[in-house]
Motif scaffolding. Structure first.
Motif, mmCIF file in Angstrom:
data_model
loop_
_atom_site.group_PDB
_atom_site.id
_atom_site.type_symbol
_atom_site.label_atom_id
_atom_site.label_comp_id
_atom_site.label_asym_id
_atom_site.label_seq_id
_atom_site.Cartn_x
_atom_site.Cartn_y
_atom_site.Cartn_z
ATOM 1 N N HIS A 148 5.114 49.864 -1.226
ATOM 2 C CA HIS A 148 4.837 48.791 -0.285
ATOM 3 C C HIS A 148 3.812 47.836 -0.888
ATOM 4 O O HIS A 148 3.064 48.209 -1.806
ATOM 5 N N ASP A 149 3.757 46.616 -0.382
ATOM 6 C CA ASP A 149 2.815 45.625 -0.891
ATOM 7 C C ASP A 149 1.377 46.055 -0.592
ATOM 8 O O ASP A 149 0.962 46.105 0.576
ATOM 9 N N SER A 150 0.635 46.370 -1.636
ATOM 10 C CA SER A 150 -0.784 46.713 -1.546
ATOM 11 C C SER A 150 -1.379 46.442 -2.919
ATOM 12 O O SER A 150 -0.673 46.056 -3.854
ATOM 13 N N HIS A 151 -2.695 46.658 -3.059
ATOM 14 C CA HIS A 151 -3.337 46.491 -4.370
ATOM 15 C C HIS A 151 -2.602 47.250 -5.465
ATOM 16 O O HIS A 151 -2.533 46.806 -6.619
ATOM 17 N N ASP A 152 -2.087 48.437 -5.108
ATOM 18 C CA ASP A 152 -1.523 49.312 -6.130
ATOM 19 C C ASP A 152 -0.254 48.748 -6.744
ATOM 20 O O ASP A 152 0.134 49.149 -7.848
ATOM 21 N N TRP A 153 0.424 47.832 -6.043
ATOM 22 C CA TRP A 153 1.658 47.247 -6.601
ATOM 23 C C TRP A 153 1.342 46.377 -7.822
ATOM 24 O O TRP A 153 1.876 46.634 -8.918
ATOM 25 N N PRO A 154 0.495 45.338 -7.715
ATOM 26 C CA PRO A 154 0.190 44.552 -8.924
ATOM 27 C C PRO A 154 -0.514 45.362 -10.004
ATOM 28 O O PRO A 154 -0.294 45.124 -11.194
ATOM 29 N N VAL A 155 -1.362 46.323 -9.618
ATOM 30 C CA VAL A 155 -1.980 47.205 -10.613
ATOM 31 C C VAL A 155 -0.892 47.934 -11.398
ATOM 32 O O VAL A 155 -0.934 48.023 -12.635
ATOM 33 N N SER A 156 0.124 48.445 -10.702
ATOM 34 C CA SER A 156 1.204 49.189 -11.346
ATOM 35 C C SER A 156 2.061 48.279 -12.225
ATOM 36 O O SER A 156 2.382 48.615 -13.376
ATOM 37 N N PHE A 157 2.443 47.159 -11.692
ATOM 38 C CA PHE A 157 3.315 46.237 -12.435
ATOM 39 C C PHE A 157 2.629 45.752 -13.706
ATOM 40 O O PHE A 157 3.198 45.810 -14.807
ATOM 41 N N LEU A 158 1.396 45.283 -13.558
ATOM 42 C CA LEU A 158 0.685 44.751 -14.726
ATOM 43 C C LEU A 158 0.283 45.857 -15.689
ATOM 44 O O LEU A 158 0.264 45.648 -16.906
ATOM 45 N N GLY A 159 -0.036 47.049 -15.165
ATOM 46 C CA GLY A 159 -0.349 48.169 -16.040
ATOM 47 C C GLY A 159 0.837 48.550 -16.906
ATOM 48 O O GLY A 159 0.686 48.849 -18.100
#
Length: 516
Positions: free
Chosen positions: A65-76
């Protein structure tokens, strides 16, 4: 414009924003995340994947779901040279089972609320998952799975980005069609940069002072640009929302003092629902300077009502999963309601007839696009790849009309266009006209065969709450505004239209209903 021989999009964003380390990058339902924290956590995620044995160009399922962890995961993932496969959170376990097997995912990054459906998918079919990191868990995890925060805390941040090139596979998005399995659309690191430069900056003119809020989720091409690629490319802030983008949920973010978005990204059906809501905020309650629309052509009447109420334009455009984002668009200083605007600089557009040759202005043609953000291919699907990616051109599957001034107007999907009495009829044109009636909330038009096998138009209409209208009234309303042959021969009133998760009307579902 050109990119260097070595280019990693995540590293590009981190380098660009190191002077904004304390500035808010994201605000989700849990609170803010600064640019400095975003880079630190993404580099830790890259380190965690490496420690788990995930190697360059291997795929990682991103089901969050859309949360901080999404962009962290994608960019990581991008930073590590690993390929995130961002998938829709509203699918069934059999869909995820297919994607796990098709992508040969070596790891999965999943929200705790979605873990049961992922586990069901893992039980359904062969897969290669060796690592599962679970975000926002709500209890003990099954053996072999790791809590997301624990994995980040234990990881050593990756010191340097993977030495990727602009043309290296960066990520996948699955593109759904009206029939068959979804297609794994492979995009590059460079494609993200091109959409930010050509559309996010040049057309939308986003700046670091903006606060962006997208109803379309991050796992969609549209939402990925709106809530990650574009704002992070200029140092802006982003509001993320895990729940469904109902009018009330959107309004809460629009009016909350801690959010106050300046740019909103939505779809036509969402705007229609918001304008019909009794909770619609007053102009003075919001900070919007601009709104964007894509996913389906925006009826002029909806855009005009939104502008009259909020005092800002909706910038309508068309993009696709295959081109990653918008390639034809209105501009903040050049808005023509009812049209999709003109090609975005950097993209070429052609309208072709059934013979493959360009059509004249005023004629309906199939839309083809050439530009630097086109996907590489559909993974493992040579036939569909060859059918869609034709040399430098990409076939969109949409039909359009260009006028003498160079504006493009949507005329339906290639598989939705209707030929009535030998003449093309655009379902969108009829739907748009029906929606001008004060009692109509939404409409969808399909073709059905009559007793002689000829195509007749049928409209499915959703009325606004508390409003009434009959079939004869709506037929007469359309006849007064369009050529007589275009009015719907049949009208059926229904409670809601079938739609995709982004709000796009699924006319093929209505055709299936009629066939049944």
């Amino acid at each position: 414009m050109s990119l260097p021989a070595r280019f990693n999009f995540a590293d590009h964003l981190f380098t660009l924003n190191r002077g904004r380390a304390d500035r808010i990058a994201y605000v989700d339902d849990r609170g803010p995340l600064s640019y400095g924290q975003l880079e630190e956590r993404a580099r830790r995620l890259a380190g965690a994947l490496h420690a788990a044995g995930v190697r360059r160009e291997e795929r990682v399922l991103l089901l969050m779901h859309d949360s901080h962890d999404w962009p962290v995961s994608f960019l990581g993932c991008l930073y590590a040279g690993v390929v995130p496969v961002a998938v829709n959170t509203l699918l069934m376990s059999e869909d995820y089972a297919y994607m796990l097997e098709h992508a040969r995912a070596q790891a999965a990054l999943v929200s705790g609320a979605l873990l049961p459906v992922l586990q069901s998918a893992m039980d359904r079919a062969p897969h290669e998952l060796a690592t599962v990191l679970v975000s926002q868990t709500a209890g003990d995890l099954p053996a072999g799975m790791v809590e997301f925060e624990s994995a980040l805390a234990a990881a050593t941040p990756r010191a340097a980005p993977a030495p990727t090139t602009p043309d290296d596979p960066g990520f996948w998005l699955y593109s759904s069609g009206s029939t068959g399995k979804p297609k794994g659309t492979v995009h590059t690191h460079g494609n993200l940069w091109w959409t930010a430069e050509l559309y996010g900056k040049a057309v939308l003119q986003l700046t670091e002072d903006d606060v962006c809020f997208s109803a379309a989720k991050l796992y969609f091409a549209y939402g990925l640009g709106n809530a990650l690629t574009f704002p992070l490319s200029v140092g802006a802030s982003v509001v993320l929302m895990a729940e469904r983008p109902t009018p009330d949920a959107v309004f809460r973010r629009w009016t909350a003092p801690e959010h106050r978005p300046t740019v909103f990204f939505g779809a036509p059906t969402g705007y229609a629902g918001m304008l019909a809501s009794p909770q619609l905020p007053a102009r003075g309650q919001v900070a919007l300077r601009m709104a964007s629309s894509a996913g389906e052509a925006l009826p002029a009447e909806i855009a005009q009502r939104f502008k009259a109420h909020f005092g800002c334009d909706i910038i309508d455009g068309i993009g696709s999963t295959e081109m990653l984002h918008v390639f034809i668009s209105n501009r903040p200083d050049d808005v023509r309601y009812g049209s999709t605007g003109k090609p975005v600089d950097g993209y070429e557009v052609e309208l072709r007839g059934e013979d493959g040759r360009p059509v004249a202005d005023g004629e309906v043609g199939d839309l083809y696009i050439r530009g630097p953000s086109s996907a590489l291919m559909y993974w493992g699907n040579r036939e569909k790849t060859r059918d869609t990616f034709l040399g430098g051109w990409t076939k969109s599957g949409d039909k359009y009309i260009r006028d003498a001034q160079g504006y493009y107007t949507y005329a339906g999907r290639s598989d939705d266009m209707l030929k009535v009495s030998g003449i093309y009829v655009s379902p969108f044109e009829v739907e748009s006209t029906l929606q001008q009636h004060p009692a109509v909330l939404e409409a969808a038009v399909i073709g059905i065969p009559d007793a002689e096998g000829l195509t007749k138009t049928k409209a499915f209409v959703v009325l606004k709450s508390g409003q009434q209208a009959d079939e004869a009234t709506l037929k007469a309303f359309v006849k007064e505004r369009l050529a007589p042959y275009k009015y719907p021969r049949l009208i059926e009133f229904i409670d809601e239209l079938p739609k995709t998760a982004t709000g796009k009307i699924q006319r093929f579902r209505l055709r299936e209903k009629e066939s049944a």
